[in-house]
Design a protein around this motif. Structure first.
Motif, short mmCIF file in Angstrom:
data_model
loop_
_atom_site.label_atom_id
_atom_site.label_comp_id
_atom_site.label_asym_id
_atom_site.label_seq_id
_atom_site.Cartn_x
_atom_site.Cartn_y
_atom_site.Cartn_z
N GLY A 202 0.77 -1.24 0.00
CA GLY A 202 0.00 0.00 0.00
C GLY A 202 0.80 1.29 0.00
O GLY A 202 0.26 2.37 0.21
N LEU A 203 2.12 1.19 -0.25
CA LEU A 203 2.95 2.39 -0.28
C LEU A 203 2.93 3.07 -1.64
O LEU A 203 3.24 4.26 -1.75
CB LEU A 203 4.40 2.03 0.11
N ILE A 204 2.58 2.29 -2.68
CA ILE A 204 2.44 2.83 -4.04
C ILE A 204 1.08 2.38 -4.57
O ILE A 204 0.68 1.22 -4.36
CB ILE A 204 3.55 2.30 -4.98
N ALA A 205 0.38 3.27 -5.25
CA ALA A 205 -0.91 2.91 -5.85
C ALA A 205 -0.69 2.46 -7.30
O ALA A 205 -0.05 3.17 -8.08
CB ALA A 205 -1.86 4.11 -5.82
N PRO A 206 -1.18 1.29 -7.68
CA PRO A 206 -1.01 0.84 -9.06
C PRO A 206 -1.94 1.58 -10.01
O PRO A 206 -3.00 2.08 -9.60
CB PRO A 206 -1.38 -0.65 -8.99
N LYS A 207 -1.56 1.62 -11.28
CA LYS A 207 -2.44 2.20 -12.31
C LYS A 207 -3.64 1.27 -12.52
O LYS A 207 -4.77 1.72 -12.69
CB LYS A 207 -1.65 2.34 -13.61
N SER A 208 -3.37 -0.03 -12.52
CA SER A 208 -4.44 -1.03 -12.65
C SER A 208 -3.94 -2.36 -12.10
O SER A 208 -2.77 -2.51 -11.77
CB SER A 208 -4.88 -1.19 -14.11
N GLY A 209 -4.85 -3.32 -12.02
CA GLY A 209 -4.53 -4.62 -11.44
C GLY A 209 -5.00 -4.71 -10.01
O GLY A 209 -5.55 -3.75 -9.45
N HIS A 210 -4.80 -5.88 -9.42
CA HIS A 210 -5.33 -6.13 -8.08
C HIS A 210 -4.34 -6.87 -7.20
O HIS A 210 -3.56 -7.68 -7.68
CB HIS A 210 -6.62 -6.94 -8.18
N VAL A 211 -4.42 -6.58 -5.90
CA VAL A 211 -3.69 -7.32 -4.88
C VAL A 211 -4.73 -7.94 -3.96
O VAL A 211 -5.54 -7.22 -3.36
CB VAL A 211 -2.75 -6.40 -4.07
N LEU A 212 -4.74 -9.26 -3.87
CA LEU A 212 -5.68 -9.97 -3.00
C LEU A 212 -4.92 -10.66 -1.89
O LEU A 212 -3.92 -11.36 -2.14
CB LEU A 212 -6.48 -11.00 -3.79
#
Length: 236
Positions: free
Chosen positions: A51-61
Motif C-alpha cells: 500500500g505504499l504505491i498505488a497501481p495504475k491497474s490490477g489487483h492485490v488480493l
C-alpha cells in the motif's frame, strides 16, 4: 486459494512504465523468491502490495480480500509485515522502542510482551542491546532489528526486501538461516533478494523479473539448475 495473489499489476512512475502486467501468487507456508537485476521492479512490487504505491491497474488480493486500495497501516492489521530495503530502523530510538513500534497495531499487552519475548529468543543480540540506540548497531544487527520489528505484529506473511544487502558472508548465512526458521515457525515469506543463489536455496518457488515483467517462474530447485538462470543471475 492462495494467501497472496497479484493480478495484472501495472505501475507507473510518471511516464515510466515500471511494472507491466505482473501476476503471481504466494501460498500459505511457502517461501517465494522474487529475483532479478537492479531496476527490474522487485521493490516496486513490494511497495505496491503493502500500500505504499498505488497501481495504475490490477489487483492485490490477501486471503481472498482485495486490498489494492487499502491504506498501508490497515494492511499491517490484516497480517502482513514489510521489512524494507536498507533496514529503515528508527536510529534515534532504542532497540526496545523500535520493537515496540512494530507492535503498534496490537492492543493486548500480554500478546505484545509474548511477542517481545519471542523476538529476543530468536535474536539474542537484540536483547543484549535493548537499551542501545538503533543507529549505533552494526548493519547485521540493524537487519535483525528490522526483522524483529516486523515479527512484533505477528504477521501471517512477511515481505523482505534485500535482507542480505551490505552484509558480510557470515552474516548473510545467519540472516538466511533466520528467514528459514521464521518460515518453519509458520510465517509465509515473500523474499526479494539480489543474492539469487541464496534466495533459491531456501525458497520453494521463484519468479524471475526482467524490466517490469515476469520472464520465468518455477520450483526454486529447477531454476537453480537452469542454464540460462545460472548464467544471468548465479554467476555461473
Amino acid at each position: 486459494m492462495a494467501m497472496l495473489e497479484i493480478k495484472d499489476l501495472e505501475v507507473y512512475y510518471g511516464v515510466i512504465h515500471a511494472i507491466k502486467g505482473v501476476s503471481f501468487e504466494v501460498n500459505e507456508g511457502e517461501i517465494i523468491a522474487l529475483i532479478g537485476a537492479n531496476g527490474a521492479g522487485k521493490t516496486t512490487i513490494l511497495h505496491t502490495i503493502t500500500g505504499l504505491i498505488a497501481p495504475k491497474s490490477g489487483h492485490v488480493l490477501f486471503e481472498g480480500k482485495d486490498i489494492t486500495k487499502t491504506p498501508a497501516h490497515k494492511i499491517v492489521e490484516l497480517g502482513m509485515a514489510h521489512v524494507p530495503e536498507g533496514r529503515r530502523v528508527f536510529a534515534q530510538l532504542s532497540v526496545y522502542q523500535n520493537l515496540k513500534m512494530g507492535a503498534y497495531t496490537r492492543k493486548d499487552k500480554a500478546e505484545v510482551d509474548a511477542a517481545l519475548e519471542m523476538v529476543y529468543k530468536r535474536f539474542p543480540r537484540l536483547e543484549e542491546r535493548k537499551n542501545q540506540m538503533a543507529g549505533t548497531l552494526s548493519g547485521g544487527e540493524q537487519q535483525m532489528l528490522a526483522m524483529g520489528r516486523a515479527l512484533m505484529s505477528h504477521p501471517k506473511i512477511i515481505l523482505m526486501d534485500e535482507p542480505s544487502m551490505g552484509l558480510s558472508p557470515i552474516l548473510v548465512n545467519e540472516i538466511f538461516d533466520i528467514i528459514r526458521s521464521v518460515n518453519e515457525a509458520g510465517t509465509t515469506v515473500l523474499l526479494v533478494e539480489q543474492n539469487a543463489k541464496k534466495a533459491l536455496a531456501i525458497a520453494n518457488r521463484a519468479y524471475v523479473l526482467e524490466t517490469g515483467t515476469i520472464a520465468t517462474s518455477g520450483d526454486a530447485d529447477a531454476l537453480m539448475n537452469d542454464g540460462a538462470i545460472k548464467k544471468a543471475y548465479l554467476g555461473e
